[in-house]
Design an enzyme around this catalytic site. Structure first.
Site, short mmCIF file in Angstrom:
data_model
loop_
_atom_site.label_atom_id
_atom_site.label_comp_id
_atom_site.label_asym_id
_atom_site.label_seq_id
_atom_site.Cartn_x
_atom_site.Cartn_y
_atom_site.Cartn_z
N ILE A 162 0.83 -1.21 0.00
CA ILE A 162 0.00 0.00 0.00
C ILE A 162 0.86 1.26 0.00
CG2 ILE A 162 -0.26 0.19 2.51
CD1 ILE A 162 -3.00 0.83 -0.13
N LYS A 169 -6.31 2.92 6.97
CA LYS A 169 -7.53 2.34 7.53
C LYS A 169 -7.32 0.86 7.80
CE LYS A 169 -8.49 -0.09 3.79
NZ LYS A 169 -8.62 -1.56 3.82
N ASP A 175 -11.11 -6.20 5.86
CA ASP A 175 -10.07 -5.27 5.42
C ASP A 175 -10.57 -4.48 4.20
OD1 ASP A 175 -7.05 -4.39 5.46
OD2 ASP A 175 -7.49 -4.96 3.39
#
Length: 307
Positions: A13, A90, A168
């Site tokens: 990410i 997040k 997720d």
């Protein structure tokens, strides 16, 4: 003001989303990276742990926490305690209590805590919220299915305790729903399928109601092959609203609108504004709904997952 930011956790990410967003924003400069195993980037100071960075003479104003959720509390707490602004991927922590504690630490330290609910910045989300205002919502269906083997190859943490499993990606849908719907949501029940060799669900169906009794159904699957499915459908008294491609495409009776993928560019722009204003932005509502789903839904055993 240019914000000197360090990235903590140089996984997929960070490489795919955070670094390009930082490089593309003149308001930020990548001042350092932190990861015990990843290779350094050319010309960027690199550290094996956050404490070493904070003890060094490298000047930073903020950190972006891009580790798995199990590690986010300790790292964010350390950074906030050192007076650094924190952008955290997040969900902001592995539990609601830990996330609440981070919010309190930010308030005490005077630093900004920013929860990066990236899906809220998808092209269609803000106009969807506006279109729904004043209309009567009759029902909501969320269909969020993707292939964990594509998006999280070999990442065992996602099925460990605190890794969230199918939530997720599913929490992205909840972050959109809680942004565009006018009333709070409550989990009524459902089921979560947990592989017999894992600790977190790989699929599930969750039934919710808003506080006016409007039904909201959530279908989650982490084994979707072929085209990936990220849809939110909302039926109203004036027709149907659909968000697809994770919120990038909006369709209403008035027409269709599609935008570019600028979620992380928008995140960093919003983070810069929060830092300038000295105001944290750390909504925990999507995380609370996931916690409620774990409490209210029945757990069923699924076949082992070794992908």
């Amino acid at each position: 003001m240019t914000i000197r930011i360090a990235i903590v956790g140089l996984g997929k990410i960070a490489s795919d989303r955070h670094i390009p967003a930082i490089d593309g924003d003149a308001g930020f400069v990548l001042a350092a990276t932190v990861d015990p195993t990843a290779q350094p980037r050319d010309g960027v100071p690199h550290f094996g742990d956050l404490a070493s960075l904070l003890d060094s003479d490298i000047a930073i104003d903020a950190v972006a926490i891009c580790t798995p959720p199990q590690a986010r509390y300790d790292l964010a707490h350390m950074a906030l305690g050192a007076g650094k602004h924190v952008l955290v991927e997040k969900p902001p922590a592995a539990t609601v209590t830990a996330a609440q504690a981070l919010a309190a630490t930010a308030q005490e330290s005077g630093a900004v805590l920013f929860a990066a609910w990236h899906s809220r910045y998808a092209h269609g989300v803000a106009p969807a919220r506006e279109w729904l205002q004043g209309r009567t919502i009759l029902g909501v269906a969320i269909d969020w299915r993707e292939d964990v083997r594509v998006w999280h190859p070999g990442q065992d943490w996602i099925f460990a305790p605190g890794g969230f499993g199918v939530f997720d990606p599913g929490i992205n849908a909840l972050s959109i729903a809680t942004r565009i719907l006018p009333r709070p949501l409550m989990v009524e029940g459902g089921h979560l399928a947990v592989p017999e060799n894992r600790a977190a669900p790989i699929a599930g169906n969750v039934r919710m109601l808003d506080t006016a009794g409007v039904p909201v159904t959530v279908t989650l699957d982490f084994l979707q092959e072929g085209p990936q499915t990220w849809y939110i459908t909302i039926d109203t008294d004036e027709g149907r609203l659909t968000l697809s491609q994770g919120g990038r495409i909006l369709r209403t009776p008035d027409g269709e609108s599609e935008g570019d993928d600028r979620e992380y560019a928008e995140i960093y722009a919003a983070f810069a504004k929060a830092v300038a204003a000295g105001r944290s932005d750390a909504d925990l509502t999507p995380l609370q709904l996931v916690a409620d789903a774990f409490m209210r839904c029945r757990s069923v055993v699924a076949p082992p997952f070794d992908g």
